[in-house]
Design a protein around this motif. Structure first.
Motif, PDB file in Angstrom:
ATOM      1  N   PRO A 253       0.831  -1.202   0.000  1.00 37.15           N
ATOM      2  CA  PRO A 253       0.000   0.000   0.000  1.00 37.15           C
ATOM      3  C   PRO A 253       0.866   1.252   0.000  1.00 37.15           C
ATOM      4  O   PRO A 253       1.963   1.267   0.565  1.00 37.15           O
ATOM      5  CB  PRO A 253      -0.815  -0.121   1.281  1.00 37.15           C
ATOM      6  CG  PRO A 253      -0.183  -1.182   2.087  1.00 37.15           C
ATOM      7  CD  PRO A 253       0.669  -2.006   1.197  1.00 37.15           C
ATOM      8  N   SER A 254       0.368   2.266  -0.636  1.00 33.40           N
ATOM      9  CA  SER A 254       1.072   3.543  -0.701  1.00 33.40           C
ATOM     10  C   SER A 254       1.343   4.094   0.696  1.00 33.40           C
ATOM     11  O   SER A 254       0.561   3.864   1.625  1.00 33.40           O
ATOM     12  CB  SER A 254       0.223   4.538  -1.492  1.00 33.40           C
ATOM     13  OG  SER A 254       0.613   5.859  -1.222  1.00 33.40           O
ATOM     14  N   PRO A 255       2.435   4.849   0.861  1.00 35.47           N
ATOM     15  CA  PRO A 255       2.671   5.511   2.153  1.00 35.47           C
ATOM     16  C   PRO A 255       1.527   6.431   2.560  1.00 35.47           C
ATOM     17  O   PRO A 255       1.409   6.789   3.738  1.00 35.47           O
ATOM     18  CB  PRO A 255       3.960   6.306   1.902  1.00 35.47           C
ATOM     19  CG  PRO A 255       4.675   5.557   0.813  1.00 35.47           C
ATOM     20  CD  PRO A 255       3.574   5.023  -0.068  1.00 35.47           C
ATOM     21  N   ASP A 256       0.664   6.778   1.605  1.00 36.30           N
ATOM     22  CA  ASP A 256      -0.455   7.660   1.926  1.00 36.30           C
ATOM     23  C   ASP A 256      -1.437   7.030   2.905  1.00 36.30           C
ATOM     24  O   ASP A 256      -2.267   7.737   3.494  1.00 36.30           O
ATOM     25  CB  ASP A 256      -1.211   8.048   0.646  1.00 36.30           C
ATOM     26  CG  ASP A 256      -0.384   8.916  -0.284  1.00 36.30           C
ATOM     27  OD1 ASP A 256       0.617   9.497   0.196  1.00 36.30           O
ATOM     28  OD2 ASP A 256      -0.713   9.003  -1.479  1.00 36.30           O
ATOM     29  N   VAL A 257      -1.400   5.685   3.059  1.00 36.97           N
ATOM     30  CA  VAL A 257      -2.322   5.055   4.009  1.00 36.97           C
ATOM     31  C   VAL A 257      -1.909   5.320   5.451  1.00 36.97           C
ATOM     32  O   VAL A 257      -2.709   5.128   6.368  1.00 36.97           O
ATOM     33  CB  VAL A 257      -2.439   3.526   3.790  1.00 36.97           C
ATOM     34  CG1 VAL A 257      -2.859   3.221   2.370  1.00 36.97           C
ATOM     35  CG2 VAL A 257      -1.148   2.814   4.166  1.00 36.97           C
ATOM     36  N   ALA A 258      -0.634   5.700   5.659  1.00 34.50           N
ATOM     37  CA  ALA A 258      -0.173   5.993   7.012  1.00 34.50           C
ATOM     38  C   ALA A 258      -0.866   7.269   7.507  1.00 34.50           C
ATOM     39  O   ALA A 258      -1.214   8.135   6.710  1.00 34.50           O
ATOM     40  CB  ALA A 258       1.338   6.140   7.014  1.00 34.50           C
ATOM     41  N   PRO A 259      -1.059   7.428   8.820  1.00 37.38           N
ATOM     42  CA  PRO A 259      -0.587   6.538   9.886  1.00 37.38           C
ATOM     43  C   PRO A 259      -1.562   5.433  10.270  1.00 37.38           C
ATOM     44  O   PRO A 259      -1.230   4.591  11.081  1.00 37.38           O
ATOM     45  CB  PRO A 259      -0.404   7.500  11.059  1.00 37.38           C
ATOM     46  CG  PRO A 259      -1.516   8.493  10.858  1.00 37.38           C
ATOM     47  CD  PRO A 259      -1.636   8.677   9.364  1.00 37.38           C
TER      48      PRO A 259
END
Length: 423
Positions: free
Chosen positions: A102-108
C-alpha cells in the motif's frame, strides 16, 4: 444510527477509496537457497520450517529474497525484537507480505488499524479495542465457549477417527469471533474462505489478490448496514459508536478493524489449538501427564505457544539503510518470525524441545513491541478451554496417519488436517 452516511458506499467504492498500491513481479517455483531465495509460502516451509530457521540462524541470521519485491527474514530473537520495537525505521502500514505494498499515503492508520497503524495514531486506535478484550470481558465468554467445545465433541460420538483440526480446532474461534461481532454463526464457512484469501493467497498477482478481497469487504459492509439499522450489544455496534479524536470512525477504519478481528481472531487461534492437539497426539508422555495433572495445563499452554507459535508479522523499511550488516532498501519487506525467535537457543534452554513444565518462558508468540496481540487473553482462554474439554472427553488419542497431517502456508502456520484415532 439510522441513515449513517459513513456507510453509503459499496465494497468496491470502499476499496477504491484506498490509496493506490505499488506492485512487484510474481516469482514462483521452488526455493533454490533459503539464505538468498526464501519463500514462506513454499511447501517445504509449510511442512516443517524449524530446521530451515535453525540453519539460517547459524549461517545467515538475516536471509534475503527477491520474491515479493524484496524481503528480509531475521531469525535471531534479538534481531526480530529490534525490528518489532523500532517504529522509526520500520513502518507497520502493511503486515502481510504480498506482491503489492500500500502507498505511504495510508499511514498513519493503515488499512486494518491498529495492527497497520504507526505512532502516534496507533496508541489511540489500539486503545479503542482494549475494553472488549480485557480479562474480565473474556471471562464472560468462557461458559459459551466451553459449551460449544462439548457440542463439537458430542458430534464426533461413535467415530474411531476424527480430524482434530477440521472437526474441532477450526470451529472454536469462528464461533467465538462471530458471537463477539454479532455475525450469523452459520457464516463460518465464509470466514474460513476469507482467511484463505487474505493469508494464504499472497503470491497471486496484485489484481487477483485485490479481487479476492472484495467478498470480504462486501460481507463486512452487509453486516455494518444491518447493525446500523438494528443496533445490538456486540462488538460491531461498539465500533460503530466509537470515537477517535471526538469524531466517529470512518467507514474504512471500521471495516478495516472488523477485517482484522475476523481474520486474525480466527486463523491464529485455530492454528494454535490444532498444533497443540497435533503435538499431544504424537507425544503420549505429554498427553498422559496433562490428563493426570490438569493443573499443569496453563504452563503447558505457554510452552505450546512458544514451540508452535503460529504468527509471523511483517514490516516495511522506511528508507534505504544499512542495518545489522545488510543493505535494506525502502519498501523492502521484513518478516518478523516470532516462531524463529521462540526457538533461538541464545534465549531459550532446550529451544528445540517441548518442555511442558518450563517455568521461565518469555516467548514472543503474541508478538513484541507496540503491536503485541490485543487479543492475547481471548486466545489463551480459547486454547485453554479447547484443551481442557478435549482432554476431559478424549483423554486417549494418537495420530491416525502422520503423513496425512497438512499445514497452512503463509504468515499464520497451523495444521489444516490432523486425523486422530480416539479411544
Amino acid at each position: 444510527m439510522a441513515g449513517d452516511d459513513r456507510f453509503a458506499v459499496d465494497a468496491r467504492g470502499l476499496r477504491d477509496a484506498r490509496p493506490a498500491a505499488t506492485s512487484s513481479e510474481v516469482i514462483t517455483g521452488p526455493v533454490t537457497d533459503w539464505a538468498t531465495d526464501f519463500s514462506h509460502v513454499d511447501p517445504e516451509w509449510a511442512a516443517d520450517p524449524y530446521p530451515i530457521q535453525d540453519d539460517l540462524r547459524r549461517r545467515c541470521p538475516i536471509a534475503h529474497t527477491e520474491r515479493f519485491g524484496g524481503a528480509w527474514l531475521p531469525t535471531r530473537y534479538e534481531d526480530v525484537a529490534a525490528v518489532a520495537y523500532d517504529t522509526e525505521r520500520f513502518t507497520s502500514r502493511a503486515v502481510v507480505v504480498s506482491n503489492f505494498r500500500p502507498s505511504p499515503d495510508v499511514a498513519p492508520s493503515g488499512l486494518t488499524p491498529p495492527i497497520t497503524s504507526d505512532p502516534p495514531f496507533h496508541h489511540d486506535a489500539r486503545k479503542l479495542l482494549l475494553p472488549p478484550f480485557t480479562k474480565s470481558a473474556v471471562k464472560r465468554l468462557e461458559p459459551a465457549t466451553r459449551a460449544y467445545c462439548h457440542a463439537l465433541i458430542d458430534a464426533m460420538d461413535g467415530r474411531d477417527v476424527v480430524d482434530a483440526a477440521k472437526d474441532y480446532a477450526q470451529h472454536i474461534p469462528v464461533r467465538v469471533i462471530a458471537d463477539m461481532l454479532g455475525f450469523p454463526p452459520e457464516d463460518g464457512p465464509r470466514f474460513r474462505e476469507f482467511v484463505e484469501n487474505v493469508l494464504e493467497s499472497v503470491n497471486l498477482s496484485p489484481d487477483e489478490r485485490v479481487e479476492r478481497m472484495d467478498p470480504l469487504f462486501e460481507y463486512l459492509l452487509e453486516q455494518i448496514h444491518d447493525h446500523v439499522d438494528n443496533p445490538r450489544d456486540d462488538l460491531t455496534t461498539y465500533l460503530l459508536n466509537a470515537e477517535l479524536g471526538g469524531e466517529k470512525l470512518s467507514a474504512t477504519h471500521v471495516s478495516g478493524m472488523m477485517a482484522l478481528l475476523l481474520i486474525a481472531g480466527i486463523d491464529t487461534t485455530w492454528s494454535a489449538i490444532g498444533a497443540s492437539l497435533w503435538h499431544l497426539a504424537k507425544t503420549p508422555a505429554d498427553r498422559e501427564r496433562l490428563v493426570a495433572e490438569p493443573g499443569l495445563l496453563p504452563t503447558a499452554i505457554e510452552e505450546l505457544l512458544r514451540a508452535y507459535a503460529p504468527v509471523t508479522m511483517a514490516r516495511l523499511v522506511r528508507k534505504d539503510m544499512r542495518w545489522r550488516g545488510v543493505d535494506m532498501k525502502a519498501d523492502d519487506w521484513v518478516l518478523l518470525s516470532f516462531p524463529a525467535a521462540n526457538r533461538d537457543p541464545a534465549v531459550f534452554d532446550r529451544a528445540d524441545e517441548v518442555v511442558i513444565d518450563r517455568e521461565v518462558n518469555r516467548h514472543a508468540a503474541f508478538g513484541l513491541g507496540i503491536h503485541r496481540c490485543v487479543g492475547s487473553h481471548l486466545a489463551r482462554m480459547e486454547l485453554r478451554v479447547a484443551l481442557e474439554v478435549w482432554l476431559e472427553r478424549i483423554p486417549s488419542f494418537t495420530l491416525a496417519d502422520p503423513a496425512a497431517v497438512t499445514w497452512s502456508v503463509g504468515q499464520v502456520r497451523g495444521p489444516r488436517t490432523v486425523p486422530v484415532r480416539v479411544g
